[in-house]
Design a protein around this motif. Structure first.
Motif, PDB file in Angstrom:
ATOM      1  N   PHE A   1       1.045  -1.253   0.317  1.00 38.80           N
ATOM      2  CA  PHE A   1       0.096   0.625   0.718  1.00 38.80           C
ATOM      3  C   PHE A   1       0.785   1.519   0.232  1.00 38.80           C
ATOM      4  O   PHE A   1       1.993   1.529   0.398  1.00 38.80           O
ATOM      5  CB  PHE A   1      -0.611   0.054   1.616  1.00 38.80           C
ATOM      6  CG  PHE A   1      -1.858  -0.789   1.463  1.00 38.80           C
ATOM      7  CD1 PHE A   1      -2.962  -0.111   0.075  1.00 38.80           C
ATOM      8  CD2 PHE A   1      -2.499  -1.786   1.276  1.00 38.80           C
ATOM      9  CE1 PHE A   1      -4.693  -0.783   0.464  1.00 38.80           C
ATOM     10  CE2 PHE A   1      -3.743  -2.717   1.732  1.00 38.80           C
ATOM     11  CZ  PHE A   1      -4.373  -2.862   0.152  1.00 38.80           C
ATOM     12  N   ALA A   2       0.605   2.687  -0.661  1.00 42.24           N
ATOM     13  CA  ALA A   2       1.439   3.441  -1.075  1.00 42.24           C
ATOM     14  C   ALA A   2       0.592   4.370   0.568  1.00 42.24           C
ATOM     15  O   ALA A   2       0.238   4.402   1.829  1.00 42.24           O
ATOM     16  CB  ALA A   2       0.745   4.744  -1.569  1.00 42.24           C
ATOM     17  N   PRO A   3       1.907   4.758   1.104  1.00 43.08           N
ATOM     18  CA  PRO A   3       1.620   5.514   2.509  1.00 43.08           C
ATOM     19  C   PRO A   3       0.503   6.799   2.511  1.00 43.08           C
ATOM     20  O   PRO A   3       0.117   6.734   3.606  1.00 43.08           O
ATOM     21  CB  PRO A   3       3.770   6.589   2.207  1.00 43.08           C
ATOM     22  CG  PRO A   3       4.150   6.133   1.561  1.00 43.08           C
ATOM     23  CD  PRO A   3       3.567   6.104   0.734  1.00 43.08           C
ATOM     24  N   ALA A   4       0.170   7.290   1.453  1.00 39.58           N
ATOM     25  CA  ALA A   4      -1.166   8.099   1.617  1.00 39.58           C
ATOM     26  C   ALA A   4      -2.374   7.311   2.325  1.00 39.58           C
ATOM     27  O   ALA A   4      -2.689   8.149   2.726  1.00 39.58           O
ATOM     28  CB  ALA A   4      -1.605   9.091   0.827  1.00 39.58           C
ATOM     29  N   ALA A   5      -2.311   6.271   1.949  1.00 42.14           N
ATOM     30  CA  ALA A   5      -3.582   5.318   2.042  1.00 42.14           C
ATOM     31  C   ALA A   5      -3.502   4.992   3.196  1.00 42.14           C
ATOM     32  O   ALA A   5      -3.899   4.028   4.228  1.00 42.14           O
ATOM     33  CB  ALA A   5      -3.282   4.069   1.175  1.00 42.14           C
ATOM     34  N   MET A   6      -2.058   4.049   3.544  1.00 42.86           N
ATOM     35  CA  MET A   6      -1.851   3.771   5.277  1.00 42.86           C
ATOM     36  C   MET A   6      -2.081   5.425   5.653  1.00 42.86           C
ATOM     37  O   MET A   6      -2.221   4.621   7.096  1.00 42.86           O
ATOM     38  CB  MET A   6      -0.351   3.712   5.106  1.00 42.86           C
ATOM     39  CG  MET A   6      -0.104   1.987   4.392  1.00 42.86           C
ATOM     40  SD  MET A   6      -0.606   0.990   4.901  1.00 42.86           S
ATOM     41  CE  MET A   6       0.685   0.426   6.376  1.00 42.86           C
ATOM     42  N   ILE A   7      -1.891   6.115   5.391  1.00 46.59           N
ATOM     43  CA  ILE A   7      -1.901   7.674   6.722  1.00 46.59           C
ATOM     44  C   ILE A   7      -3.607   7.584   6.767  1.00 46.59           C
ATOM     45  O   ILE A   7      -3.892   7.892   7.605  1.00 46.59           O
ATOM     46  CB  ILE A   7      -1.240   8.814   6.552  1.00 46.59           C
ATOM     47  CG1 ILE A   7       0.567   8.320   6.441  1.00 46.59           C
ATOM     48  CG2 ILE A   7      -1.317   9.977   7.045  1.00 46.59           C
ATOM     49  CD1 ILE A   7       1.500   9.572   5.955  1.00 46.59           C
TER      50      ILE A   7
ATOM     51  N   PHE B   1     -13.431  -6.217   0.571  1.00 40.92           N
ATOM     52  CA  PHE B   1     -14.382  -6.343  -0.600  1.00 40.92           C
ATOM     53  C   PHE B   1     -14.051  -5.352  -1.504  1.00 40.92           C
ATOM     54  O   PHE B   1     -13.681  -5.420  -2.811  1.00 40.92           O
ATOM     55  CB  PHE B   1     -15.688  -7.169   0.458  1.00 40.92           C
ATOM     56  CG  PHE B   1     -16.120  -7.408  -1.518  1.00 40.92           C
ATOM     57  CD1 PHE B   1     -16.320  -8.902  -1.990  1.00 40.92           C
ATOM     58  CD2 PHE B   1     -16.657  -6.426  -1.462  1.00 40.92           C
ATOM     59  CE1 PHE B   1     -17.125  -9.352  -2.800  1.00 40.92           C
ATOM     60  CE2 PHE B   1     -18.116  -7.102  -3.235  1.00 40.92           C
ATOM     61  CZ  PHE B   1     -17.726  -7.930  -3.551  1.00 40.92           C
ATOM     62  N   ILE B   2     -14.426  -4.277  -0.808  1.00 39.09           N
ATOM     63  CA  ILE B   2     -14.849  -2.886  -1.744  1.00 39.09           C
ATOM     64  C   ILE B   2     -13.017  -2.452  -2.291  1.00 39.09           C
ATOM     65  O   ILE B   2     -13.685  -2.961  -3.284  1.00 39.09           O
ATOM     66  CB  ILE B   2     -15.226  -2.002  -0.734  1.00 39.09           C
ATOM     67  CG1 ILE B   2     -16.608  -2.130  -0.143  1.00 39.09           C
ATOM     68  CG2 ILE B   2     -14.790  -0.508  -1.680  1.00 39.09           C
ATOM     69  CD1 ILE B   2     -17.270  -0.850   0.596  1.00 39.09           C
ATOM     70  N   VAL B   3     -12.241  -2.602  -1.266  1.00 36.87           N
ATOM     71  CA  VAL B   3     -10.797  -2.476  -1.960  1.00 36.87           C
ATOM     72  C   VAL B   3     -10.065  -3.651  -3.222  1.00 36.87           C
ATOM     73  O   VAL B   3     -10.023  -2.968  -3.486  1.00 36.87           O
ATOM     74  CB  VAL B   3      -9.821  -2.065  -1.134  1.00 36.87           C
ATOM     75  CG1 VAL B   3      -8.831  -1.989  -1.068  1.00 36.87           C
ATOM     76  CG2 VAL B   3     -10.002  -1.247   0.247  1.00 36.87           C
ATOM     77  N   ARG B   4     -10.532  -4.641  -3.127  1.00 36.71           N
ATOM     78  CA  ARG B   4      -9.872  -6.085  -3.737  1.00 36.71           C
ATOM     79  C   ARG B   4     -10.992  -5.731  -5.006  1.00 36.71           C
ATOM     80  O   ARG B   4     -10.910  -6.220  -5.877  1.00 36.71           O
ATOM     81  CB  ARG B   4     -10.041  -7.030  -2.760  1.00 36.71           C
ATOM     82  CG  ARG B   4      -8.860  -6.791  -1.772  1.00 36.71           C
ATOM     83  CD  ARG B   4      -8.577  -7.945  -1.777  1.00 36.71           C
ATOM     84  NE  ARG B   4      -7.149  -8.298  -0.736  1.00 36.71           N
ATOM     85  CZ  ARG B   4      -6.180  -8.308  -0.635  1.00 36.71           C
ATOM     86  NH1 ARG B   4      -6.752  -9.613  -1.761  1.00 36.71           N
ATOM     87  NH2 ARG B   4      -6.114  -8.417   0.133  1.00 36.71           N
ATOM     88  N   HIS B   5     -12.196  -4.911  -5.440  1.00 39.86           N
ATOM     89  CA  HIS B   5     -13.386  -5.613  -6.180  1.00 39.86           C
ATOM     90  C   HIS B   5     -14.265  -4.188  -6.245  1.00 39.86           C
ATOM     91  O   HIS B   5     -14.668  -4.562  -7.000  1.00 39.86           O
ATOM     92  CB  HIS B   5     -14.318  -6.026  -5.402  1.00 39.86           C
ATOM     93  CG  HIS B   5     -14.016  -7.895  -5.342  1.00 39.86           C
ATOM     94  ND1 HIS B   5     -13.405  -7.704  -4.152  1.00 39.86           N
ATOM     95  CD2 HIS B   5     -14.635  -8.716  -5.988  1.00 39.86           C
ATOM     96  CE1 HIS B   5     -13.250  -9.453  -4.141  1.00 39.86           C
ATOM     97  NE2 HIS B   5     -13.357  -9.902  -4.436  1.00 39.86           N
TER      98      HIS B   5
ATOM     99  N   PHE C   1      -6.052   2.422  -5.666  1.00 40.84           N
ATOM    100  CA  PHE C   1      -6.419   2.608  -4.257  1.00 40.84           C
ATOM    101  C   PHE C   1      -5.179   3.058  -3.309  1.00 40.84           C
ATOM    102  O   PHE C   1      -4.934   3.537  -2.841  1.00 40.84           O
ATOM    103  CB  PHE C   1      -7.287   2.170  -3.007  1.00 40.84           C
ATOM    104  CG  PHE C   1      -8.820   2.253  -3.016  1.00 40.84           C
ATOM    105  CD1 PHE C   1      -9.090   3.618  -1.515  1.00 40.84           C
ATOM    106  CD2 PHE C   1      -9.114   1.380  -3.558  1.00 40.84           C
ATOM    107  CE1 PHE C   1     -10.662   3.238  -2.005  1.00 40.84           C
ATOM    108  CE2 PHE C   1     -11.093   1.519  -3.454  1.00 40.84           C
ATOM    109  CZ  PHE C   1     -11.261   2.262  -3.067  1.00 40.84           C
ATOM    110  N   ARG C   2      -4.607   3.081  -4.548  1.00 43.70           N
ATOM    111  CA  ARG C   2      -2.876   3.145  -4.665  1.00 43.70           C
ATOM    112  C   ARG C   2      -2.498   4.997  -4.536  1.00 43.70           C
ATOM    113  O   ARG C   2      -1.952   5.185  -5.789  1.00 43.70           O
ATOM    114  CB  ARG C   2      -2.520   2.728  -5.350  1.00 43.70           C
ATOM    115  CG  ARG C   2      -2.091   0.388  -4.841  1.00 43.70           C
ATOM    116  CD  ARG C   2      -1.232  -0.331  -6.304  1.00 43.70           C
ATOM    117  NE  ARG C   2      -2.356   0.307  -7.328  1.00 43.70           N
ATOM    118  CZ  ARG C   2      -1.730   0.172  -8.260  1.00 43.70           C
ATOM    119  NH1 ARG C   2      -0.294   0.279  -8.510  1.00 43.70           N
ATOM    120  NH2 ARG C   2      -2.266  -0.207  -9.703  1.00 43.70           N
ATOM    121  N   PHE C   3      -2.879   5.838  -3.480  1.00 47.34           N
ATOM    122  CA  PHE C   3      -2.702   7.481  -3.935  1.00 47.34           C
ATOM    123  C   PHE C   3      -1.532   7.883  -2.930  1.00 47.34           C
ATOM    124  O   PHE C   3      -1.153   7.731  -1.654  1.00 47.34           O
ATOM    125  CB  PHE C   3      -4.473   7.974  -3.559  1.00 47.34           C
ATOM    126  CG  PHE C   3      -4.666   7.921  -2.566  1.00 47.34           C
ATOM    127  CD1 PHE C   3      -3.961   8.449  -1.405  1.00 47.34           C
ATOM    128  CD2 PHE C   3      -5.606   7.013  -2.612  1.00 47.34           C
ATOM    129  CE1 PHE C   3      -5.524   8.015   0.068  1.00 47.34           C
ATOM    130  CE2 PHE C   3      -6.751   6.313  -1.545  1.00 47.34           C
ATOM    131  CZ  PHE C   3      -6.355   7.230  -0.151  1.00 47.34           C
TER     132      PHE C   3
END
Length: 143
Positions: A78-84, A132-136, A141-143
């Protein structure tokens, strides 16, 4: 992906349970990490036990990762922005739910709290739906 190792999972779960029990026995406090971090922000002398517990968690993770682990822990893609953003949403959710997975899941369920059971079920349903939402999703979501 790393293989599941039931021995380390059992040892880790046992250590978490022992730490939560020791904290409750000797300090009369629940080992909920979100509340512990929130209370540690005050920096008062009476709250030094919170800092000791938090430092213990970090040191325990470092000892395992750099001394005991047979192989390195896999890194997230995951990208750092998504993790934050995810971390901020979790923090907001713990304030809304009046506790986190450690407080409700480990300590609350161990005390047979109905409120904690509802909270843990809510955590699980939310986590399952989020994955489910993130995978499908058609969105990236890699921002």
């Amino acid at each position: 992906m790393a293989e599941f190792n039931w021995q380390t999972a059992l040892l880790g779960g046992g250590l978490i349970g022992i730490a939560a029990t020791v904290l409750l026995l000797f300090n009369g406090r629940i080992a909920g990490i979100s509340g512990m971090v929130n209370g540690a922000i005050s920096l008062s002398r009476e709250e030094i036990w919170r800092w000791m517990f938090i430092v213990g968690i970090l040191l325990g993770a470092a000892v395992y990762e750099y001394g005991l682990a047979a192989e390195a822990t896999p890194r997230s893609a995951f990208a750092p922005a998504a993790m934050i953003l995810g971390g901020l949403l979790v923090g907001w959710g713990t304030r809304m739910g009046n506790g986190c997975t450690s407080g409700h899941g480990v300590c609350g369920l161990g005390r047979l709290s109905a409120r904690s059971l509802v909270a843990v079920i809510t955590f699980l349903i939310t986590a399952i739906l989020t994955v489910f939402i993130v995978r499908h999703s058609i969105w990236d979501f890699r921002f």
